[in-house]
Design a protein around this motif. Sequence first.
Motif, short mmCIF file in Angstrom:
data_model
loop_
_atom_site.label_atom_id
_atom_site.label_comp_id
_atom_site.label_asym_id
_atom_site.label_seq_id
_atom_site.Cartn_x
_atom_site.Cartn_y
_atom_site.Cartn_z
N ASN A 1 0.81 -1.23 0.00
CA ASN A 1 0.00 0.00 0.00
C ASN A 1 0.85 1.28 0.00
O ASN A 1 0.31 2.37 0.16
CB ASN A 1 -0.95 0.01 1.21
N GLU A 2 2.17 1.11 -0.17
CA GLU A 2 3.11 2.23 -0.16
C GLU A 2 2.92 3.10 1.09
O GLU A 2 2.98 4.34 1.03
CB GLU A 2 2.99 3.06 -1.44
N ASN A 3 2.69 2.43 2.22
CA ASN A 3 2.60 3.13 3.50
C ASN A 3 4.02 3.18 4.06
O ASN A 3 4.46 2.28 4.77
CB ASN A 3 1.64 2.39 4.44
N TYR A 4 4.73 4.24 3.72
CA TYR A 4 6.16 4.34 4.03
C TYR A 4 6.43 4.38 5.53
O TYR A 4 7.33 3.71 6.02
CB TYR A 4 6.77 5.56 3.33
N VAL B 1 17.10 -2.73 3.93
CA VAL B 1 16.72 -2.13 2.63
C VAL B 1 15.24 -1.77 2.65
O VAL B 1 14.84 -0.67 2.23
CB VAL B 1 17.05 -3.09 1.45
N VAL B 2 14.41 -2.68 3.17
CA VAL B 2 12.96 -2.42 3.25
C VAL B 2 12.71 -1.25 4.21
O VAL B 2 11.92 -0.35 3.90
CB VAL B 2 12.21 -3.69 3.71
N GLN B 3 13.38 -1.26 5.34
CA GLN B 3 13.22 -0.18 6.31
C GLN B 3 13.59 1.17 5.69
O GLN B 3 12.85 2.15 5.83
CB GLN B 3 14.11 -0.43 7.53
N ASP B 4 14.72 1.21 5.01
CA ASP B 4 15.18 2.47 4.41
C ASP B 4 14.26 2.94 3.29
O ASP B 4 14.07 4.14 3.09
CB ASP B 4 16.62 2.33 3.90
N TRP B 5 13.66 2.00 2.56
CA TRP B 5 12.68 2.34 1.52
C TRP B 5 11.54 3.12 2.16
O TRP B 5 11.09 4.13 1.63
CB TRP B 5 12.17 1.06 0.86
N LYS C 1 10.08 5.91 -3.65
CA LYS C 1 8.99 5.48 -4.53
C LYS C 1 9.48 4.74 -5.78
O LYS C 1 8.83 3.83 -6.27
CB LYS C 1 8.15 6.69 -4.95
N ASP C 2 10.64 5.14 -6.30
CA ASP C 2 11.13 4.57 -7.55
C ASP C 2 11.97 3.31 -7.35
O ASP C 2 12.41 2.70 -8.32
CB ASP C 2 11.97 5.61 -8.31
N LYS C 3 12.20 2.92 -6.10
CA LYS C 3 13.05 1.75 -5.85
C LYS C 3 12.18 0.51 -5.68
O LYS C 3 11.20 0.52 -4.95
CB LYS C 3 13.89 1.99 -4.58
N ASN C 4 12.54 -0.56 -6.38
CA ASN C 4 11.81 -1.82 -6.28
C ASN C 4 12.45 -2.67 -5.19
O ASN C 4 13.60 -3.09 -5.32
CB ASN C 4 11.83 -2.54 -7.62
N ILE C 5 11.71 -2.94 -4.13
CA ILE C 5 12.23 -3.73 -3.01
C ILE C 5 11.55 -5.09 -2.91
O ILE C 5 11.63 -5.76 -1.89
CB ILE C 5 12.09 -2.97 -1.68
N THR C 6 10.90 -5.50 -3.98
CA THR C 6 10.16 -6.76 -3.97
C THR C 6 11.05 -7.94 -3.59
O THR C 6 10.67 -8.78 -2.76
CB THR C 6 9.51 -7.02 -5.35
N ALA C 7 12.24 -8.02 -4.16
CA ALA C 7 13.14 -9.15 -3.88
C ALA C 7 13.52 -9.19 -2.40
O ALA C 7 13.51 -10.25 -1.77
CB ALA C 7 14.39 -9.07 -4.75
#
Length: 113
Positions: free
Chosen positions: A45-48, A75-79, A85-91
């Motif tokens: 939900n892009e709830n940063y 990495v997820v925390q920093d996102w 918004k432009d960084k893909n952290i799916t992996a």
Amino acid sequence: MEKHYKLHRLKELADNDQEFLFALASTFIEEVPADAEILKVAVENENYLLTYQTAHKMKPTVDMFELGILDDLIVVQDWGKLEQKDKNITAQLNSVLAAIDRATKEIIQDFKL
């Protein structure tokens, strides 16, 4: 078969107190899978802010149980913290979720929870 979590640090911390180890394992089972689900939904939900807060909360436990995913969790925390918004952290997210799932199943089995 090698476990997806390790108890070295916890045994040191607990001075090999089995009751304390059991309590830590129980707390892991109660909190970490629920936090992982919150993290997954927050990222989707892009709830940063919630992503940052949840990942930050999970770090000490993930580190203490040595799940091997601390770097991915950061990495997820920093996102979330930096609203990347432009960084893909799916992996990284998938790596974190899979490791928590594996460790949770093993801890339940090992500690008979």
